[in-house]
Motif scaffolding. Sequence first.
Motif, PDB file in Angstrom:
ATOM      1  N   MET A   1       4.674 -13.480  -7.488  1.00  0.00           N
ATOM      2  CA  MET A   1       3.823 -13.738  -5.941  1.00  0.00           C
ATOM      3  C   MET A   1       2.562 -12.145  -6.772  1.00  0.00           C
ATOM      4  O   MET A   1       1.726 -11.773  -5.892  1.00  0.00           O
ATOM      5  CB  MET A   1       4.867 -12.771  -5.094  1.00  0.00           C
ATOM      6  N   TYR A   2       2.766 -11.298  -7.386  1.00  0.00           N
ATOM      7  CA  TYR A   2       1.771 -10.194  -6.957  1.00  0.00           C
ATOM      8  C   TYR A   2       1.745 -10.051  -8.217  1.00  0.00           C
ATOM      9  O   TYR A   2       0.702  -9.152  -8.595  1.00  0.00           O
ATOM     10  CB  TYR A   2       3.532  -8.936  -6.968  1.00  0.00           C
TER      11      TYR A   2
ATOM     12  N   THR B   1      -2.167  -9.138  -7.988  1.00  0.00           N
ATOM     13  CA  THR B   1      -3.128  -7.779  -6.510  1.00  0.00           C
ATOM     14  C   THR B   1      -1.989  -6.681  -7.291  1.00  0.00           C
ATOM     15  O   THR B   1      -2.709  -5.409  -8.351  1.00  0.00           O
ATOM     16  CB  THR B   1      -2.300  -8.620  -5.699  1.00  0.00           C
TER      17      THR B   1
ATOM     18  N   THR C   1       4.380 -19.988  -7.612  1.00  0.00           N
ATOM     19  CA  THR C   1       3.358 -19.124  -7.201  1.00  0.00           C
ATOM     20  C   THR C   1       3.007 -19.969  -5.805  1.00  0.00           C
ATOM     21  O   THR C   1       4.141 -20.976  -5.246  1.00  0.00           O
ATOM     22  CB  THR C   1       2.264 -18.873  -7.716  1.00  0.00           C
TER      23      THR C   1
ATOM     24  N   ASN D   1      -1.047 -18.586  -0.700  1.00  0.00           N
ATOM     25  CA  ASN D   1      -1.376 -17.511  -0.191  1.00  0.00           C
ATOM     26  C   ASN D   1      -0.593 -16.309  -0.661  1.00  0.00           C
ATOM     27  O   ASN D   1      -0.888 -15.173  -0.348  1.00  0.00           O
ATOM     28  CB  ASN D   1      -0.686 -17.667   1.543  1.00  0.00           C
ATOM     29  N   TYR D   2      -0.650 -16.640  -2.064  1.00  0.00           N
ATOM     30  CA  TYR D   2       0.267 -14.699  -2.922  1.00  0.00           C
ATOM     31  C   TYR D   2      -1.126 -14.389  -3.269  1.00  0.00           C
ATOM     32  O   TYR D   2      -1.722 -14.839  -4.376  1.00  0.00           O
ATOM     33  CB  TYR D   2       0.821 -15.254  -3.870  1.00  0.00           C
ATOM     34  N   SER D   3      -1.314 -12.836  -3.155  1.00  0.00           N
ATOM     35  CA  SER D   3      -0.418 -12.368  -1.758  1.00  0.00           C
ATOM     36  C   SER D   3      -1.426 -11.715  -0.907  1.00  0.00           C
ATOM     37  O   SER D   3      -2.126 -10.561  -0.887  1.00  0.00           O
ATOM     38  CB  SER D   3       0.468 -11.825  -2.712  1.00  0.00           C
TER      39      SER D   3
ATOM     40  N   TRP E   1      -1.259  -9.949   1.941  1.00  0.00           N
ATOM     41  CA  TRP E   1      -1.226  -8.886   2.222  1.00  0.00           C
ATOM     42  C   TRP E   1      -1.469  -7.908   1.314  1.00  0.00           C
ATOM     43  O   TRP E   1      -0.988  -6.250   2.142  1.00  0.00           O
ATOM     44  CB  TRP E   1       0.320  -8.849   2.894  1.00  0.00           C
ATOM     45  N   THR E   2      -1.549  -7.914   0.479  1.00  0.00           N
ATOM     46  CA  THR E   2      -2.140  -6.680  -0.831  1.00  0.00           C
ATOM     47  C   THR E   2      -4.077  -7.373  -1.137  1.00  0.00           C
ATOM     48  O   THR E   2      -3.898  -5.975  -1.194  1.00  0.00           O
ATOM     49  CB  THR E   2      -1.278  -6.897  -1.811  1.00  0.00           C
TER      50      THR E   2
ATOM     51  N   GLY F   1      -5.039 -15.037   0.312  1.00  0.00           N
ATOM     52  CA  GLY F   1      -4.315 -14.728  -1.087  1.00  0.00           C
ATOM     53  C   GLY F   1      -5.482 -16.083  -1.620  1.00  0.00           C
ATOM     54  O   GLY F   1      -6.703 -16.525  -1.563  1.00  0.00           O
TER      55      GLY F   1
ATOM     56  N   SER G   1      -2.648 -14.830  -6.742  1.00  0.00           N
ATOM     57  CA  SER G   1      -1.504 -14.964  -8.005  1.00  0.00           C
ATOM     58  C   SER G   1      -2.158 -16.305  -8.778  1.00  0.00           C
ATOM     59  O   SER G   1      -1.777 -16.179 -10.514  1.00  0.00           O
ATOM     60  CB  SER G   1      -0.617 -15.547  -7.366  1.00  0.00           C
TER      61      SER G   1
END
Length: 307
Positions: free
Chosen positions: A6-7, A10, A34, A37-39, A41-42, A48, A51
């Motif tokens: 996920m991260y 990012t 994966t 939309n990852y990720s 929010w970061t 996203g 990833s």
Amino acid sequence: MALGTMYFGTRVDERSAFAILDRYAELGGRWLDTSNNYSFWTSDTGFGGQSEALLGRWLRANPGVDVRISTKVGAQPTRRGGFPDHLEGLGRDAVRRSLEASLERLGVDAVDLYWAHVEDPTVSVDELVATFGGLVADGLVGRYGISNHPSWLLERIRSTAERDGFTQPSAYQQRYSYFQPLPRQPVEGQPIPLGMLSDDGLDFLRRNPDISGWVYTATLLGGYDRTDRPLSEEYQHSGNERRRHALTAVARERGLRPGQVVLAWLASGRPRLTPIVGVSTIEQLEQGWAGVTTTLTEDDMATLDAA
């Protein structure tokens, strides 16, 4: 054990992510999980794809590596700050556009497992099974799964696909762990309440062994082992205290961390579940791998289940 990425790209930088991926492949790991939309929010972009793009660069740097790709569609925001009310959804055109973008980022011709990430109530079951079944028929997807949907809807999707002659979903992904939240209470960090694996969902998987069960947040973000990761309020109750005592006893007997025992419990139970384990260091990866590759004894399972 599927490696949660996920991260990657990012919070986890490329050098660290590549080292983790290299080690996972060395250990014999096969599934990289994966999402398109990852990720978001970061990311400064609000969208996203980071990833998948990193995985694509790693795959190009390691031609012929024996791994399989699991990615998802449906929860990418359509505008900055749009989650959870403004998402791409699961309409046919949106899914095909998103898959095309995912394949380009990953640098592959097809993905092994494609998930309908979140329920889209505006899309009929007939359209969903035709869309995903069509992707399988076109060779763009090896198989598909359903994530963050109630189990009754999964059965409706499965039976509709069977009736209409389309490929049926072969995987079901929900949030699940050994500790359980209080019933009917909001779960911190879980924006999709129907993404929790219910007793009914577990029973569905037991009765349908051809559908594999995948679970996320399996180690409660380190809450089993790390004092700096206290459990949120809905997990703090007497039932989990009983589970904690049992977990501690089995962990001490097996020489494992409690979180490792949880992974072993998931993989050793009935139904057997594939935990998606997200890590940021090689040490965390190796700890997770040691847990998930441990086969618990019948006595271990009885102790854990009785609690």
